[in-house]
Scaffold this motif. Structure first.
Motif, PDB file in Angstrom:
ATOM      1  N   GLN A  41      42.649 -19.187   1.573  1.00 34.43           N
ATOM      2  CA  GLN A  41      41.539 -19.855   2.260  1.00 34.43           C
ATOM      3  C   GLN A  41      41.599 -21.369   2.090  1.00 34.43           C
ATOM      4  O   GLN A  41      41.177 -22.116   2.973  1.00 34.43           O
ATOM      5  CB  GLN A  41      40.213 -19.327   1.717  1.00 34.43           C
ATOM      6  N   LYS A  42      42.142 -21.838   0.984  1.00 30.23           N
ATOM      7  CA  LYS A  42      42.187 -23.275   0.735  1.00 30.23           C
ATOM      8  C   LYS A  42      43.090 -23.979   1.733  1.00 30.23           C
ATOM      9  O   LYS A  42      42.745 -25.039   2.273  1.00 30.23           O
ATOM     10  CB  LYS A  42      42.684 -23.531  -0.690  1.00 30.23           C
ATOM     11  N   TYR A  46      46.030 -14.143   2.474  1.00 25.86           N
ATOM     12  CA  TYR A  46      45.482 -15.324   3.134  1.00 25.86           C
ATOM     13  C   TYR A  46      44.939 -16.300   2.099  1.00 25.86           C
ATOM     14  O   TYR A  46      44.114 -15.945   1.246  1.00 25.86           O
ATOM     15  CB  TYR A  46      44.374 -14.924   4.103  1.00 25.86           C
ATOM     16  N   GLY A  69      44.374 -22.332   4.491  1.00 21.75           N
ATOM     17  CA  GLY A  69      44.226 -21.748   5.798  1.00 21.75           C
ATOM     18  C   GLY A  69      45.487 -21.107   6.342  1.00 21.75           C
ATOM     19  O   GLY A  69      45.718 -21.136   7.555  1.00 21.75           O
TER      20      GLY A  69
END
Length: 329
Positions: free
Chosen positions: A97-98, A95, A100
Motif C-alpha cells: 500500500q505504501k 500489494y 501502490g
C-alpha cells in the motif's frame, strides 16, 4: 592411464575428508541406517534430490534434519498437508500500500536444504509446484523468475501410499528425484542402541563439521572420476533392459513393464556411481558402485502394468532380475 587414475584418486581423497566427519557426527544421533546415510550423502554430493519412503518412526526426518545441521547452510522444513497451497512453497505477489504496487514475497523454497516432510500428504497441484525448483533450480513468482541458492537440495519423506490420507506422487515429480530409498526396520541390536541413546540424559549435540565449500569442491571432482568403457556398456545395458526386456533374456518380465527408465535415469545412475566411488576414496568406478545405487536410482523409474499388479510383481523384482541377467564386466 594408470597414472591419470592415480592422480584422480589423490584428488578424490584430498577432497573427501569431510565425508568421514559427517558420518561420525550422524552416527551420534542416527543409529544404524548406514544405507540411508550413504544415500543422503550421495544425493548431496551428486546435486540430486532424494525421496525416503518408509513407515512413520524410522528416523527419516531425523536423519535429514541432522544432515542439514551438520552442513553449515540454510535449512527449511515444510510439513505437507492436504490444505497446503502452491503459494505456501514458492511465495506470491502481495500489494504494498505504501508504494501502490505488487511486490514478491518469497516462500520457504528459497533456502539450501528443503525438507519436504510427508510430501505425499499434499495434493498433486502442491507437489507439482516443486517441479520447476527441482529441475531448473529456479522459481517463478508472477512474471519474474528467481534463481535459487546453491547448493539446493530437496530431501523428501513419504509414507507408503496405502497409508490413510496419502496421495500418489505424479510420475513427472518422482522422476525428478535422483534417488528413492526405502527404509526398513532396524535390527534387534540397533533397536537396543536406539533405546539407550535416546534414553540417555546426555543427548549428543550435533556440530557443523562440513561447509558449503566442501560440498561444492566435491561436486567439481565427480566428473573427473574415471569410468571404463566396459563399465559404461554395463550401465547402458542395465537401463536398456528395463525398456526392452526381451532383448536381454527377460521375456518373462516384458508383460509386467509399461515403460522403463528414462535417459535421466541413465545420467543419474552414472553420476551416483561416480559419487559412490568418491565416497570410497577411489578415482574410478567399478560395477559394484553401480550395483550399490542401482536399486535406488531405477526402482521409481519403472512403471508396472496391471498384469504385474495381478501377479504381485513389484519394481524391486524387475530391477533384481535385470541385475541378475546382465553380465558383469
Amino acid at each position: 592411464m594408470e597414472r591419470d587414475i592415480s592422480r584422480i584418486t589423490d584428488t578424490v581423497q584430498e577432497n573427501s575428508s569431510f565425508v568421514s566427519r559427517i558420518r561420525q557426527e550422524m552416527s551420534q544421533v542416527v543409529v544404524g541406517q548406514e544405507n540411508m546415510v550413504d544415500k543422503l550423502l550421495t544425493a548431496l554430493i551428486a546435486d540430486g534430490h532424494i525421496l525416503l519412503e518408509g513407515l512413520p518412526g524410522l528416523a527419516k526426518t531425523l536423519s535429514i534434519s541432522t544432515l542439514a545441521r551438520i552442513v553449515n547452510t540454510g535449512f527449511k522444513r515444510l510439513q505437507f498437508t492436504p490444505d497446503l497451497l502452491p503459494a505456501d512453497l514458492i511465495g506470491t505477489m502481495i500489494y504494498d500500500q505504501k508504494n501502490g504496487e505488487f511486490v514478491p514475497k518469497k516462500g520457504p523454497l528459497f533456502s539450501n536444504f528443503i525438507l519436504a516432510d510427508e510430501v505425499n500428504r499434499a495434493p498433486a497441484k502442491v507437489q507439482s509446484a516443486l517441479l520447476e525448483a527441482m529441475q531448473e533450480r529456479q522459481v517463478t513468482i508472477g512474471d519474474t523468475t528467481y534463481a535459487l541458492e546453491q547448493p539446493f537440495l530437496v530431501m523428501a519423506t513419504q509414507n507408503p501410499v496405502d497409508q490413510e490420507g496419502t496421495y500418489q506422487l505424479p510420475e513427472a515429480q518422482v522422476d525428478r528425484f535422483m534417488l528413492k530409498v526405502k527404509i526398513t526396520y532396524p535390527s534387534r541390536d540397533e533397536e537396543m542402541a536406539i533405546l539407550r541413546t535416546m534414553s540417555s540424559p546426555d543427548r549428543p549435540q550435533i556440530e557443523p563439521v562440513a561447509s558449503v565449500e566442501d560440498i561444492l569442491a566435491a561436486r567439481s571432482v565427480i566428473p573427473k572420476i574415471y569410468m571404463d568403457p566396459r563399465v559404461e556398456e554395463y550401465l547402458i545395458d542395465l537401463v536398456m533392459a528395463t525398456r526392452s526386456p526381451k532383448e536381454y533374456g527377460l521375456a518373462d518380465f516384458s508383460e509386467y513393464i509399461e515403460y522403463g527408465a528414462s535417459p535421466r535415469g541413465t545420467l543419474a545412475l552414472a553420476k551416483c556411481a561416480r559419487v559412490t566411488a568418491f565416497l570410497h576414496g577411489r578415482g574410478y568406478v567399478t560395477p559394484e558402485d553401480i550395483k550399490s545405487v542401482g536399486f535406488d536410482v531405477l526402482n521409481h523409474r519403472i512403471a508396472t502394468t496391471y498384469e504385474a499388479d495381478a501377479e504381485n510383481v513389484v519394481c524391486e523384482d524387475i530391477v533384481r532380475a535385470v541385475f541378475d541377467s546382465i553380465e558383469v564386466p
